[in-house]
Design a protein around this motif. Structure first.
Motif, short mmCIF file in Angstrom:
data_model
loop_
_atom_site.label_atom_id
_atom_site.label_comp_id
_atom_site.label_asym_id
_atom_site.label_seq_id
_atom_site.Cartn_x
_atom_site.Cartn_y
_atom_site.Cartn_z
N ASN A 1 2.07 -1.17 -10.41
CA ASN A 1 2.10 -0.98 -11.86
C ASN A 1 1.33 -2.13 -12.50
N ILE A 2 0.66 -1.83 -13.62
CA ILE A 2 0.02 -2.89 -14.40
C ILE A 2 1.06 -3.42 -15.39
N GLU B 1 7.06 -3.37 -22.58
CA GLU B 1 6.36 -2.39 -21.77
C GLU B 1 6.28 -1.04 -22.48
N GLU C 1 2.45 3.33 -20.36
CA GLU C 1 1.26 3.00 -19.56
C GLU C 1 1.61 2.07 -18.40
N ASN C 2 2.63 1.24 -18.61
CA ASN C 2 3.01 0.29 -17.56
C ASN C 2 3.81 0.94 -16.44
N TRP D 1 -0.80 3.02 -9.88
CA TRP D 1 -2.20 2.84 -9.51
C TRP D 1 -2.28 2.51 -8.02
N LEU E 1 -8.37 -0.98 -9.01
CA LEU E 1 -7.35 0.05 -9.01
C LEU E 1 -7.91 1.41 -9.38
N LYS F 1 -9.84 0.68 -12.76
CA LYS F 1 -9.67 -0.55 -13.54
C LYS F 1 -9.75 -1.76 -12.62
N ASP F 2 -10.22 -2.88 -13.19
CA ASP F 2 -10.20 -4.17 -12.51
C ASP F 2 -9.13 -5.01 -13.19
N VAL F 3 -8.11 -5.45 -12.44
CA VAL F 3 -6.98 -6.17 -13.03
C VAL F 3 -6.68 -7.41 -12.19
N ASP G 1 -1.40 -9.80 -12.87
CA ASP G 1 -0.98 -8.83 -13.87
C ASP G 1 -0.57 -7.48 -13.28
N ILE G 2 -0.37 -7.44 -11.97
CA ILE G 2 0.11 -6.20 -11.34
C ILE G 2 1.32 -6.53 -10.45
#
Length: 708
Positions: free
Chosen positions: A60-61, A69, A72-73, A77, A89, A96-98, A102-103
Motif C-alpha cells: 500500500n502507498i 488515509e 487510495e491508500n 500495488w 509499482l 508509479k515510482d514511490v 512511503d510504502i
C-alpha cells in the motif's frame, strides 16, 4: 447445533458401504451451506510496516505524514523492481515510482510467508532449568500458524478474550481498518475473523484432553455458541455466566450489565475439576450490598423506587447502630422538615453529587433485619450528603446463613453479623459464578493500575482467569497454556500466580499485536507519525502494557521501580484465599519477549535464515535453557535439545543425545527423507524433526488452508 456433526457421521457410515457415494455426498455438502451461515469477507489482510519491501510484494502507498488515509491508500500495488531507494509499482495498468519509506507491505492470509522470531528482551528470576513463558508481538493469525509447527496437538489449555464487537466502540480491526459499530457486515466480519483463528487453535489443542476457554458478552455470545458447536462437534461445550461487576454497567434504556459469559469447549477426556476453597480461599466473607439504590431510574420520586422508600434512618453516633426509621417522605417534602433525634445522625439515601435516591428496603424491613444483624452501618462521612454508608444482606445471603451454607462467626461493634463461607468438601463448579475475587475493577483494573498506571481499560480479574485455567490444569504441573488475544497479559500473570500457589512449572505463550487505540492513532497521525516510528511503537499495547506488566509482576515492582503493595492471597479485607504471597516478592519465573518477523525467501544467507528460525526451534523443544543461535560445523546441543547440521556426524550426535537424558527433542538438517527416517529409528523415544537445508522452507506458511 449438531447439524454438521450428524451429516459427517452419516457420511462416515455411508463410506463403509459405498465409498464413491460418500465422496459425492461430501462434495455436495462442501458446495452448500449448513449450520451457521455468514459472509466470509475474504481475503483478510494485514500490513507489515517493519518488513522491507521486495520485488513481487504487494504494498500500500502510505498517506503523507500528518494526513488521514483515503481509499487510495488501500489500493494494492505490486513491486516490479527497486532501485536506489525507490520502488517501481504497478496496479491495473497504472505505474508509479514511490520512495520505499512511503510504502508498506500488505499480506493476505492466502499469501505464502516465511516466519521467524526475533528476541527483544527477557526477564529471568526462575531457576536455570525452569521453562520460559513467551510474549510474542505479532498479528495473531500468522503467529498461530507458526505455533502449529511447534505445538500441534500439544496445548493443554487455550484461554482467549476476543474483541466483543460492541456497537458503540471501535475496538478491533479487520483488513487494517477499525470495524464501525454501524457496519452492516460487522457480525460477518467478526465471525470470519474469529473462525480463521479458531481453526488454527483447534490444531494446537491436544485432542485427547484439553480445553478452549472463550469469554464474551451478550453482543456475540449467541453467534459464538453456534460457531463453536459447528467447529467442535465432538466436544462438550458449556457456557458459564460470571458476575464481574456487582454495581452493573449502566446503559440507557437497557438492563445494567453485571456479567459476561465464558464458553468451555472440552475435548477428549477434559472435565472441570472439583475444587475446594483453594480456588476461592478457605474462608470468604459474606458479601454486603449497599442499601442505597445505585441506578438513576430508582431516584427519589421515580415509579421504580416508589414513594415509600425515601425515609430517614437514625444512627446512634456512639454505637453506630440503627435505632429507628422515620416515615417516608413524599417527593415534594423537604428533608429539613424531618425531626432529629438526640445523639443520632439522620441519614437519607443521597449520592455524592446530591441526587436523592431511594433505599433498597422498606423501613419496617430495615428495622427487622437490623435487629438480627443483617444491616451494617459503615463509616461516618461528615462531608457528604449521606452521613453514613449503610449496607445490608440480600435475601439470598440470609438464606445461606439460615441453611448453614454461610457460618456466623460473631457480631461487630455495630451489631452486624460476621459471616463467612467455609468449604467442607470439594464441589463441582456451577454454571453461575458470583465470586468477589472475580470483580473486574478491584482485581483487574486496580491490580494493573498499581503496576502501570492508567494504560489499559477493562482488564480481566487475574483471579477469574486463574480459576478458569485451574479447573482444567490443576493436576498438570507442566501444562502449556496459550492466549492469542493476550491484551494486557492477564493470562500470563494468572499462570504465574497458579504456579506460585502449587509449585508448578506451567508455561504460557501470549500473542498480541502492538496496535494503539483508535483515539491514539488519530493523534499520532495528526502529529506526523506512522506505525513503525519509535514514538508510535513505544505506545503500542505489547510494548506499553503486556511486556512491562510481565516484567514488573515477575520482579515485584511497578514501572517506576517501587515495590508492589498488597498480598495476592488477600485481594481485599473481605477475601482471604488461604495463602500469603506478597506482591513485592514477585514470581520465580522466566519470560522472553519476541517479535514475529517476515523473512524473504531469497536472497538470504543460510546463517541469517537459521538465526531467524532459531527461537522457533527452541520454543518447539520446550523453551528451556539457552537458544542455539548459530550454525555449527557438525552439530550443537544444549541440555534440552540439539541440531545435527552435518549428517556425516550422525553417530557422534546420537551418542551425545543418548548420554544427555534431558534432551527430548532434536532437529536434523537434511532434504533426504531416508536420512531423516534413519535418525528417527536411531533415536527412539526422542522427538526428531527435519529441517530443510534452506531452513526457511521448513516453516513455510502456505496461506489460508495450507495446513489442512
Amino acid at each position: 447445533m449438531r447439524i454438521m456433526a450428524n451429516i459427517n457421521e452419516t457420511i462416515s457410515e455411508v463410506a463403509k458401504l459405498n465409498p464413491e457415494l460418500a465422496r459425492q455426498i461430501q462434495k455436495y455438502v462442501k458446495d452448500h451451506s449448513y449450520g451457521l451461515v455468514f459472509e466470509h469477507n475474504l481475503p483478510e489482510a494485514v500490513r507489515l510496516y517493519k518488513k522491507q519491501p521486495a520485488v513481487g510484494d504487494t504494498v500500500n502507498i502510505l498517506a503523507p505524514r500528518g494526513k488521514k488515509e483515503t481509499e487510495e491508500n488501500s489500493v494494492p500495488w505490486c513491486v516490479k523492481y527497486i532501485d536506489n531507494g525507490v520502488a517501481y509499482l504497478e496496479h491495473d495498468g497504472e505505474a508509479k515510482d514511490v520512495p520505499l519509506e512511503d510504502i508498506c507491505v500488505l499480506v493476505s492470509y492466502r499469501d505464502v510467508i516465511y516466519p521467524g522470531l526475533k528476541e527483544i528482551d527477557r526477564v529471568e528470576r526462575g531457576n536455570p532449568e525452569d521453562p520460559y513463558h513467551m510474549v510474542i508481538n505479532s498479528e495473531n493469525y500468522h503467529a498461530l500458524e507458526a505455533l502449529t509447527y511447534a505445538y500441534a496437538g500439544k496445548v493443554d489449555c487455550i484461554y482467549i478474550d476476543p474483541p466483543y464487537n460492541k456497537k458503540d466502540t471501535k475496538d478491533w480491526k479487520y483488513n487494517c481498518n477499525y470495524v464501525d459499530g454501524n457496519d452492516q457486515y460487522k457480525h460477518s466480519k467478526w465471525l470470519a475473523f474469529v473462525k480463521r483463528r479458531l481453526k488454527l487453535a483447534k490444531q494446537l489443542l491436544n485432542p485427547e484432553e484439553s480445553v478452549l476457554i472463550v469469554t464474551i458478552d451478550e453482543v456475540e455470545y449467541a453467534r459464538l455458541a453456534l460457531l463453536l458447536e459447528q467447529m467442535f462437534p465432538d466436544a462438550k461445550i458449556q457456557m458459564v455466566s460470571s458476575v464481574i461487576n456487582h454495581a452493573g454497567a449502566i446503559r440507557q434504556g437497557e438492563f445494567a450489565r453485571t456479567n459476561e459469559f465464558i464458553f468451555f469447549v472440552m475435548l477428549g477426556n477434559a472435565f472441570p475439576a472439583k475444587l475446594q476453597s483453594e480456588s476461592r480461599g478457605k474462608m470468604e466473607k459474606i458479601h454486603w450490598d449497599t442499601l442505597r439504590r445505585t441506578d438513576v431510574s430508582s431516584k427519589r420520586g421515580s415509579s421504580k423506587g416508589g414513594t415509600a422508600q425515601f425515609y430517614p434512618i437514625y444512627v446512634n453516633d456512639k454505637t453506630k447502630r440503627i435505632v429507628a426509621v422515620g416515615k417516608p417522605l413524599t417527593p415534594d417534602e423537604d428533608i429539613e422538615s424531618v425531626p432529629h433525634k438526640e445523639g443520632c445522625t439522620t441519614v437519607f439515601p443521597i449520592r455524592k453529587d446530591g441526587l436523592e435516591m431511594n433505599w433498597g428496603l422498606l423501613g419496617d424491613v430495615v428495622m427487622e433485619r437490623a435487629s438480627k444483624g443483617y444491616i451494617s452501618v459503615g463509616k461516618y462521612l461528615p462531608n457528604e450528603p449521606q452521613k453514613y454508608s449503610i449496607s445490608y444482606l440480600t435475601s439470598g445471603k440470609i438464606e445461606d446463613i439460615d441453611s448453614g451454607k454461610a457460618t456466623v462467626k460473631g457480631y461487630g461493634k455495630n451489631g452486624a453479623v460476621i459471616a463467612v463461607y467455609e468449604d467442607i468438601r470439594a464441589m463441582p463448579p456451577t454454571t453461575q459464578w458470583d465470586y468477589q475475587s472475580h470483580d473486574a475493577y478491584r482485581n483487574g483494573t486496580v491490580i494493573l493500575n498499581n503496576i502501570l498506571g492508567s494504560r489499559f481499560s477493562f482488564p480481566k480479574s487475574v483471579y477469574a482467569v486463574q480459576d478458569c485455567i485451574k479447573l482444567f490444569v490443576r493436576d498438570k504441573q507442566n501444562a502449556l497454556i496459550v492466549d492469542f488475544f493476550a491484551g494486557s497479559g492477564t493470562t500470563l500473570h494468572a499462570v504465574n500466580l497458579l504456579n506460585a500457589e502449587d509449585g508448578g512449572h506451567r508455561r504460557c505463550i501470549c500473542v498480541t499485536n502492538n496496535e494503539v487505540s483508535e483515539a491514539e492513532e488519530k493523534k499520532f497521525v495528526a502529529d506526523g507519525l506512522r506505525p513503525s516510528d519509535p514514538d508510535w511503537e513505544k505506545y503500542g499495547i505489547v510494548n506499553y502494557v503486556t511486556w512491562p506488566r510481565t516484567v514488573c509482576s515477575i520482579e515485584g515492582h511497578d514501572v517506576n521501580g517501587k515495590p508492589l503493595e498488597g498480598d495476592y492471597g488477600k485481594p481485599s479485607k473481605d477475601i482471604d484465599l488461604g495463602y500469603s504471597l506478597p506482591k513485592a516478592d514477585g514470581f520465580k519465573a522466566n519470560a522472553v519477549f519476541c517479535e514475529l518477523t517476515y523473512e524473504s525467501a531469497w536472497p538470504i544467507r543460510l546463517d541469517n535464515a537459521f538465526n531467524a528460525i532459531a527461537p522457533i526451534l527452541w520454543m518447539q523443544a520446550g523453551c528451556q535453557g539457552p537458544i542455539i543461535r548459530k550454525i555449527g560445523k557438525s552439530y550443537l546441543t544444549t541440555d534440552y535439545y540439539g541440531v545435527l547440521f552435518d549428517y556425516g556426524q550422525a553417530s557422534k550426535f546420537c551418542e551425545k543425545v543418548k548420554n544427555t537424558p534431558t534432551i527430548k527433542t532434536v532437529f536434523v538438517v537434511t532434504d533426504d527423507q531416508r536420512r531423516y527416517s534413519n535418525m528417527c529409528k536411531r533415536l527412539s523415544g526422542i522427538e526428531v524433526h527435519r529441517l530443510y537445508e534452506t531452513f526457511l522452507r521448513t516453516f513455510e506458511i502456505c496461506g489460508e488452508g495450507g495446513l489442512d
